[in-house]
Design an enzyme around this catalytic site. Sequence first.
Site, PDB file in Angstrom:
ATOM      1  CE1 TYR A  33      12.257 113.310 -17.786  1.00 34.11           C
ATOM      2  CE2 TYR A  33      13.748 114.244 -19.402  1.00 34.11           C
ATOM      3  CZ  TYR A  33      12.488 114.145 -18.854  1.00 34.11           C
ATOM      4  OH  TYR A  33      11.467 114.901 -19.369  1.00 34.11           O
ATOM      5  CE  LYS A 150      14.132 116.990 -17.122  1.00 36.40           C
ATOM      6  NZ  LYS A 150      13.057 117.353 -18.036  1.00 36.40           N
ATOM      7  CG  LEU A 206      10.283 119.946 -14.477  1.00 37.54           C
ATOM      8  CD1 LEU A 206      10.379 118.737 -13.551  1.00 37.54           C
ATOM      9  CD2 LEU A 206      11.006 119.674 -15.777  1.00 37.54           C
TER      10      LEU A 206
HETATM   11  N1  PLP Z   1       8.098 121.256 -18.083  1.00 33.26           N
HETATM   12  C1  PLP Z   1       8.181 119.986 -18.485  1.00 33.26           C
HETATM   13  C2  PLP Z   1       6.978 119.109 -18.354  1.00 33.26           C
HETATM   14  C3  PLP Z   1       9.375 119.484 -19.025  1.00 33.26           C
HETATM   15  O1  PLP Z   1       9.439 118.198 -19.424  1.00 33.26           O
HETATM   16  C4  PLP Z   1      10.488 120.356 -19.162  1.00 33.26           C
HETATM   17  C5  PLP Z   1      11.746 119.863 -19.729  1.00 33.26           C
HETATM   18  O2  PLP Z   1      11.892 118.739 -20.114  1.00 33.26           O
HETATM   19  C6  PLP Z   1      10.351 121.680 -18.746  1.00 33.26           C
HETATM   20  C7  PLP Z   1       9.146 122.101 -18.197  1.00 33.26           C
HETATM   21  C8  PLP Z   1      11.480 122.649 -18.871  1.00 33.26           C
HETATM   22  O3  PLP Z   1      12.484 122.393 -17.894  1.00 33.26           O
HETATM   23  P1  PLP Z   1      13.982 122.790 -18.163  1.00 33.26           P
HETATM   24  O4  PLP Z   1      13.996 124.271 -18.410  1.00 33.26           O
HETATM   25  O5  PLP Z   1      14.666 122.444 -16.884  1.00 33.26           O
HETATM   26  O6  PLP Z   1      14.459 122.018 -19.338  1.00 33.26           O
END
Ligand code: PLP
Length: 286
Positions: A33, A150, A206
């Site tokens: 996602y 993700k 992530l």
């Molecule tokens: N880390 C995790 C585990 C996340 O689920 C998310 C966002 O959902 C992020 C970091 C932040 O990522 P982004 O800046 O791309 O939203």
Amino acid sequence: MTRTVYLNGDYLPETEAKVSIFDRGFLMSDGVYEVTSVLGGKLIDFAGHCARLGRSLSELGMPAPCSDAELLAIHRELVQLNDITDGMIYLQVTRGNPGDRDFAYPPADTKPTLVLFTQNKPGLADAPAAKTGWKVISVADERWGRRDIKTTQLLYPSMAKMMAKAAHVDDAWFVEDGMVTEGTSNNAYIVKDGKIITRQLSNDILHGITRAAVLRFAREAQMEVEERPFTIAEAQAADEAFITSASTFVFPVVEIDGTTLGTGTPGPVAKRLREIYLDESLKTAI
Ligand code: PLP
């Protein structure tokens, strides 16, 4: 108001969008996602989210449901149809499944399932909590080993969010081998003597789209950045802390495991980075 959502080529009232019970997204969490923010009716860092989606799909050997240009058109159509000024667009791609439940993947030419919906959040960039900051607790990181993808396997992060709620705080930071990995749905940072410290990219976290932009803006503003792991004790002794994600942007953290950071109010680095991030990403919003 009933939202209009997108499902496999159709724009439908949310109550009419149906997915098979055999879909591997439902049975196996076999899906990925993205969440893209909308500010002033425009998409923030769409290209970054598209690029990460492509990477997640390829890491899992899942075909892309459509081109990036088509994805952009769907995002824009949903913003229009649902009259979104500020909010988020949630996108999910699953491996689909034409047949029965099976651990083996279905044939490679199986059509993936593509779902998008909007979340209306008026005043998203002016969240009152951004002025007071979040309190967090640490919890053991018990997620799988490919956190760089993700995926929709969000049960453990949901459990951690519930642990935070039970402790009357706002969120949890995961800790593995004594070091902070990231927050339940955000990347984690501390600031010491003006230096921004955040864990380096690997399969452990992530690769946040907001993280990439914020670190770029910080370096452009001559702020010092160090990408390395840190402990909870180091975070508790830091001058300030913050998190980043697509829907919270840059968000201050003022308490970790009951220890107040600095003055207990959002620090100057987090405040400045939030301003820079919002200004700069609005300039390139599409
Ligand atoms: N880390 C995790 C585990 C996340 O689920 C998310 C966002 O959902 C992020 C970091 C932040 O990522 P982004 O800046 O791309 O939203």
